[in-house]
Design a protein around this motif. Structure first.
Motif, mmCIF file in Angstrom:
data_model
loop_
_atom_site.group_PDB
_atom_site.id
_atom_site.type_symbol
_atom_site.label_atom_id
_atom_site.label_comp_id
_atom_site.label_asym_id
_atom_site.label_seq_id
_atom_site.Cartn_x
_atom_site.Cartn_y
_atom_site.Cartn_z
ATOM 1 N N LEU A 118 55.533 40.070 40.353
ATOM 2 C CA LEU A 118 54.574 40.083 39.253
ATOM 3 C C LEU A 118 54.021 41.463 38.973
ATOM 4 O O LEU A 118 53.469 42.107 39.847
ATOM 5 N N LEU A 177 40.198 37.547 41.783
ATOM 6 C CA LEU A 177 41.315 37.424 42.747
ATOM 7 C C LEU A 177 42.620 37.465 41.965
ATOM 8 O O LEU A 177 42.753 36.810 40.921
ATOM 9 N N ASP A 178 43.555 38.270 42.411
ATOM 10 C CA ASP A 178 44.859 38.335 41.743
ATOM 11 C C ASP A 178 45.938 38.623 42.780
ATOM 12 O O ASP A 178 45.707 39.275 43.798
ATOM 13 N N SER A 237 48.722 40.326 42.127
ATOM 14 C CA SER A 237 49.402 41.604 41.907
ATOM 15 C C SER A 237 48.521 42.804 42.290
ATOM 16 O O SER A 237 47.421 42.978 41.760
ATOM 17 N N MET A 273 47.731 45.076 39.277
ATOM 18 C CA MET A 273 46.689 44.539 38.397
ATOM 19 C C MET A 273 45.317 44.767 39.044
ATOM 20 O O MET A 273 44.375 45.197 38.392
ATOM 21 N N SER A 277 43.818 32.408 30.615
ATOM 22 C CA SER A 277 45.030 33.037 30.028
ATOM 23 C C SER A 277 46.333 32.472 30.567
ATOM 24 O O SER A 277 47.265 33.205 30.850
ATOM 25 N N SER A 285 47.368 31.478 33.335
ATOM 26 C CA SER A 285 47.885 31.924 34.638
ATOM 27 C C SER A 285 48.452 30.749 35.438
ATOM 28 O O SER A 285 49.240 30.961 36.369
HETATM 29 C C1 SAM Z 1 48.831 36.129 32.060
HETATM 30 S S1 SAM Z 1 48.074 37.128 33.280
HETATM 31 C C2 SAM Z 1 46.352 36.876 32.889
HETATM 32 C C3 SAM Z 1 45.462 37.970 33.370
HETATM 33 C C4 SAM Z 1 43.982 37.897 32.938
HETATM 34 N N1 SAM Z 1 43.402 36.598 33.206
HETATM 35 C C5 SAM Z 1 43.807 38.278 31.488
HETATM 36 O O1 SAM Z 1 43.351 37.460 30.688
HETATM 37 O O2 SAM Z 1 44.119 39.412 31.120
HETATM 38 C C6 SAM Z 1 48.347 36.183 34.734
HETATM 39 C C7 SAM Z 1 47.722 36.775 35.980
HETATM 40 O O3 SAM Z 1 47.892 35.819 37.044
HETATM 41 C C8 SAM Z 1 48.243 36.514 38.227
HETATM 42 N N2 SAM Z 1 48.913 35.546 39.140
HETATM 43 C C9 SAM Z 1 50.113 34.948 38.982
HETATM 44 N N3 SAM Z 1 50.390 34.151 40.035
HETATM 45 C C10 SAM Z 1 49.328 34.232 40.872
HETATM 46 C C11 SAM Z 1 49.017 33.634 42.127
HETATM 47 N N4 SAM Z 1 49.868 32.803 42.750
HETATM 48 N N5 SAM Z 1 47.825 33.927 42.699
HETATM 49 C C12 SAM Z 1 46.950 34.782 42.092
HETATM 50 N N6 SAM Z 1 47.196 35.380 40.913
HETATM 51 C C13 SAM Z 1 48.369 35.122 40.290
HETATM 52 C C14 SAM Z 1 49.136 37.649 37.731
HETATM 53 O O4 SAM Z 1 49.252 38.696 38.667
HETATM 54 C C15 SAM Z 1 48.401 38.054 36.442
HETATM 55 O O5 SAM Z 1 47.435 39.050 36.658
#
Ligand code: SAM
Length: 247
Positions: A4, A66-67, A69, A72, A106, A108
């Motif tokens: 990611l 919490l993320d 990546s 990010m 978003s 996620s």
């Molecule tokens: C579409 S982006 C949305 C980011 C933010 N919420 C925004 O509106 O800009 C999806 C986010 O989910 C995170 N993500 C994906 N799988 C994840 C997981 N298993 N645990 C935590 N974060 C995760 C990605 O790294 C990314 O930053």
């Protein structure tokens, strides 16, 4: 899981999403839902580059991001130096202190591919919430999105940021595997859409959900649905769910 958002992608993502999403409106929408239960502490999962975090911090709310990546998290920490961001996986994390509310915005949730991913996540959310804690999250509605991509692929989204024009050309293939999985190919361009000049390519497997299956996952993981909101976003028809932890 797909790798990611490596460094270069995280920066392009950050630039583009600030055009796609009005984070001011996004904050107003989620904060209004949150304030119905007056939470004293909020965790945002998938906090990305910290664009929503900024608003929680400005309003002096007790917020943690919490993320998964690292890149990010790096950008979000730079944007909000005084804020606490944790690198972690929504399917398996343990906060030092439980919180009153958890939001996942978003789309996620699209990265939760298998039923185990979803059950592990909801179980984890349950364990990290205080009594009567709430979760608020959105997901892409499979019933509307799958017919849409069959009729419209590829889809181009454009954005302007700091004087640069960006475009993202997306194609989705319905996967041959179980569930409503989609293979998403995204090519990013600045200025003209010319394949020889693409600035980045991104491939991910993502999942879209029906409302019924999500209701069942929540029931199985001891959450009671409080509110379901049908919400159109810049590119997707989504549902937003507010659910409360059952003891
Ligand atoms: C579409 S982006 C949305 C980011 C933010 N919420 C925004 O509106 O800009 C999806 C986010 O989910 C995170 N993500 C994906 N799988 C994840 C997981 N298993 N645990 C935590 N974060 C995760 C990605 O790294 C990314 O930053």
């Amino acid at each position: 899981m797909t790798s990611l958002y490596p460094d270069e992608m995280a920066e392009i993502y950050d630039a583009m999403y600030q055009s796609f999403i009005d984070y001011n409106k996004e904050y107003t929408f989620y904060n209004k839902l949150l304030q119905k239960s007056n939470p004293k502490s909020i965790l945002e999962i998938g906090s990305g580059t910290g664009n929503l975090a900024k608003h929680f911090i400005k309003n002096k709310q007790n917020y943690t991001g919490l993320d998964y990546s690292k890149s990010m998290i790096g950008i979000s920490q730079k944007r909000n130096p005084d804020c606490n961001f944790i690198q972690g996986d929504m399917r398996d994390f343990n906060l030092e202190e439980k919180v009153d509310a958890i939001i996942i915005t978003s789309r996620s949730t699209s990265y939760l591919i298998s039923n185990n991913d979803i059950n592990d996540t909801f179980n984890c959310l349950h364990n990290n919430l205080n009594t009567d804690g709430v979760i608020i999250f959105d997901f892409i509605d499979a019933n509307r999105f799958i017919p849409y991509i069959k009729e419209n692929s590829p889809i181009v989204h454009t954005a302007q940021h700091k004087g640069i024009n960006y475009s993202r050309k997306s194609s989705w293939e319905v996967s041959q595997h179980d569930n409503f999985l989609l293979e998403w190919t995204a090519k990013y361009y600045s200025d003209e859409i010319d394949d020889s000049k693409a600035i980045a390519n991104d491939y991910s497997t993502v999942r879209v959900f029906t409302l019924n299956e999500m209701q069942l996952f929540l029931y199985l993981n001891h959450f009671e649905i409080v509110e379901i909101i049908d919400r159109k976003t810049y590119a997707y028809d989504t549902f937003v769910i507010v659910a409360k932890k059952k003891s």
